[in-house]
Design a protein around this motif. Structure first.
Motif, short mmCIF file in Angstrom:
data_model
loop_
_atom_site.label_atom_id
_atom_site.label_comp_id
_atom_site.label_asym_id
_atom_site.label_seq_id
_atom_site.Cartn_x
_atom_site.Cartn_y
_atom_site.Cartn_z
N MET A 92 0.82 -1.21 0.00
CA MET A 92 0.00 0.00 0.00
C MET A 92 0.86 1.26 0.00
SD MET A 92 -2.48 1.73 2.83
CE MET A 92 -1.10 2.80 3.30
N SER A 93 2.02 1.20 0.64
CA SER A 93 2.90 2.37 0.70
C SER A 93 4.09 2.27 -0.24
CB SER A 93 3.40 2.57 2.14
OG SER A 93 2.31 2.86 3.01
N ASN A 94 4.01 1.38 -1.21
CA ASN A 94 5.04 1.29 -2.25
C ASN A 94 4.69 2.32 -3.32
OD1 ASN A 94 6.77 0.61 -4.35
ND2 ASN A 94 6.54 -1.61 -4.06
N PHE A 95 5.11 3.55 -3.10
CA PHE A 95 4.61 4.66 -3.91
C PHE A 95 5.07 4.59 -5.36
CE2 PHE A 95 4.94 6.52 0.49
CZ PHE A 95 3.59 6.37 0.77
N SER A 96 6.25 4.06 -5.61
CA SER A 96 6.67 3.92 -7.01
C SER A 96 5.80 2.91 -7.75
CB SER A 96 8.14 3.49 -7.08
OG SER A 96 8.34 2.25 -6.41
N GLY A 142 -0.97 3.62 -11.64
CA GLY A 142 -1.74 4.81 -11.97
C GLY A 142 -1.63 5.21 -13.42
N LYS A 143 -0.57 4.77 -14.08
CA LYS A 143 -0.38 5.09 -15.49
C LYS A 143 -1.13 4.11 -16.40
CE LYS A 143 4.18 7.03 -14.55
NZ LYS A 143 5.65 6.81 -14.66
N THR A 144 -1.62 3.01 -15.83
CA THR A 144 -2.42 2.08 -16.62
C THR A 144 -3.87 2.55 -16.62
OG1 THR A 144 -3.17 0.60 -14.85
CG2 THR A 144 -0.94 0.23 -15.73
N ARG A 145 -4.68 1.89 -17.40
CA ARG A 145 -6.11 2.19 -17.39
C ARG A 145 -6.90 0.96 -16.95
NH1 ARG A 145 -3.96 5.99 -16.80
NH2 ARG A 145 -4.01 7.96 -17.92
#
Length: 339
Positions: free
Chosen positions: A188-192, A198-201
């Motif tokens: 959950m906190s693996n921000f990378s 987030g770049k996928t759809r």
């Protein structure tokens, strides 16, 4: 800060305001809502004068945002977000049942369980191809071969598939074989990693970290949303407590109405991983539905004693049929549709 546009705004007016926001050093994030078109100003907006933006043509109002998760917050988007995959809907007045084995162990095992949960009424098949385990000696999953087995089950049953992503190097494979990307409690906190999904759809189910506050959980969702992926489903999977003698975690059912108040995102509950015991899965499933959850995710195994992962929490297909009967009865009383 949120900039709300009038119903009859023009494209030129919108572009003018966005350029004005960029000129301040902040980033304009445009969202086309059900009722409003809104710009969310990302960055230090404390030095911006709301009255100046109110004066621009096409602008209806400017609202200060008080929460650290502006994009996934209710202030930004008052109406509920609806996430769809194939013919399944996560959203208001809908209840989605996700079921399947915690881990893909073989093609035969996965197909048997997929057929059973499909027959009982599940809408989405779960199955882990990559397994995050506390011990490096425990079963780690079948990897890409597990994804291919899930794809076979998807094609046979017609059910969309959800599976967990552990490593960004596996993102392309999971996008090829799965319909929903699951981010587990440990990531959950693996921000990378959150930025990359987030770049996928693809729809993303974000599980709450076992030690995470609700604010931290929503800010993790903000990472995904900020990259442009608005198909985010939250999942409460239990939080650690001082007493793990009888249950693995505490199922934080109070998080459901709290999330509904703070955010527009749909929320699911994983009663299997939250409790760690099969006799608690049914009651917690119905409790989640009654509390307002949009979905549940349940571990099902037809030979739990021999399961390679989390056998103590897995329920049999027969028990799952009974839980589905309870879900149907309660959904009908609550006016929710099983889709």
């Amino acid at each position: 800060m949120l900039i709300l546009f009038e119903k009859d705004y023009t494209k030129a007016q919108l572009e003018h305001v966005m350029e004005k926001v960029k000129a301040t050093g902040c980033e304009p994030h445009l969202v086309h809502g059900l009722f409003k078109v809104t710009i969310n100003i990302i960055g230090d907006d404390t030095r911006l004068d709301p009255e100046i933006f109110k004066s621009y043509e096409g602008v209806e109002d400017v609202i200060a945002v008080s929460k650290p998760f502006p994009l996934v917050g209710r202030e930004f988007k008052p109406e509920d977000t609806v996430v769809r995959t194939h013919n399944v809907t996560f959203g208001p007045n809908h209840f989605v049942v996700i079921a399947g084995p915690c881990a893909v162990e073989s093609e035969e095992q996965t197909l048997r369980i997929a057929r059973a949960v499909k027959k009982a009424g599940a809408q989405i098949l779960r199955g882990g191809a990559f397994k995050p385990r506390s011990s490096p000696y425990a079963f780690q999953g079948m990897g890409v071969e597990g994804l291919k087995i899930l794809d076979i089950a998807r094609k046979e049953t017609g059910m969309p598939v959800i599976t967990e992503l552990l490593d960004v190097r596996d993102l392309d494979d999971i996008c090829n074989y799965a319909d929903i990307i699951q981010i587990g409690t440990r990531n959950m906190s693996n921000f990378s990693l959150l930025k990359e999904v987030g770049k996928t759809r693809k729809p993303v189910m974000l599980k709450r970290g076992m030690l995470a506050t609700i604010d931290e959980w929503l800010m993790a969702a903000e990472y995904i949303y900020h990259e442009g992926n608005t198909q985010v489903i939250l999942c409460e999977r239990g939080i650690r407590s001082f007493d793990s003698k009888y249950t693995r975690n505490i199922v934080d059912l109070s998080a459901i109405p709290v999330i509904k108040h703070l955010s527009h995102l749909p929320i699911s509950v994983d009663p299997s991983h939250a409790t760690g015991r099969r006799d608690a899965v049914g009651p917690m499933t119905l409790a989640a539905l009654a509390a307002g959850a949009n979905s549940v995710m349940i571990d099902v195994h037809d030979d739990a004693e021999s399961a390679l992962c989390d056998g103590a929490q897995a329920i049999t297909p027969h028990l799952f049929e009974g839980i589905m009967a309870g879900i149907r009865n309660l959904s009908k009383a609550l006016g929710k549709e099983l889709t």
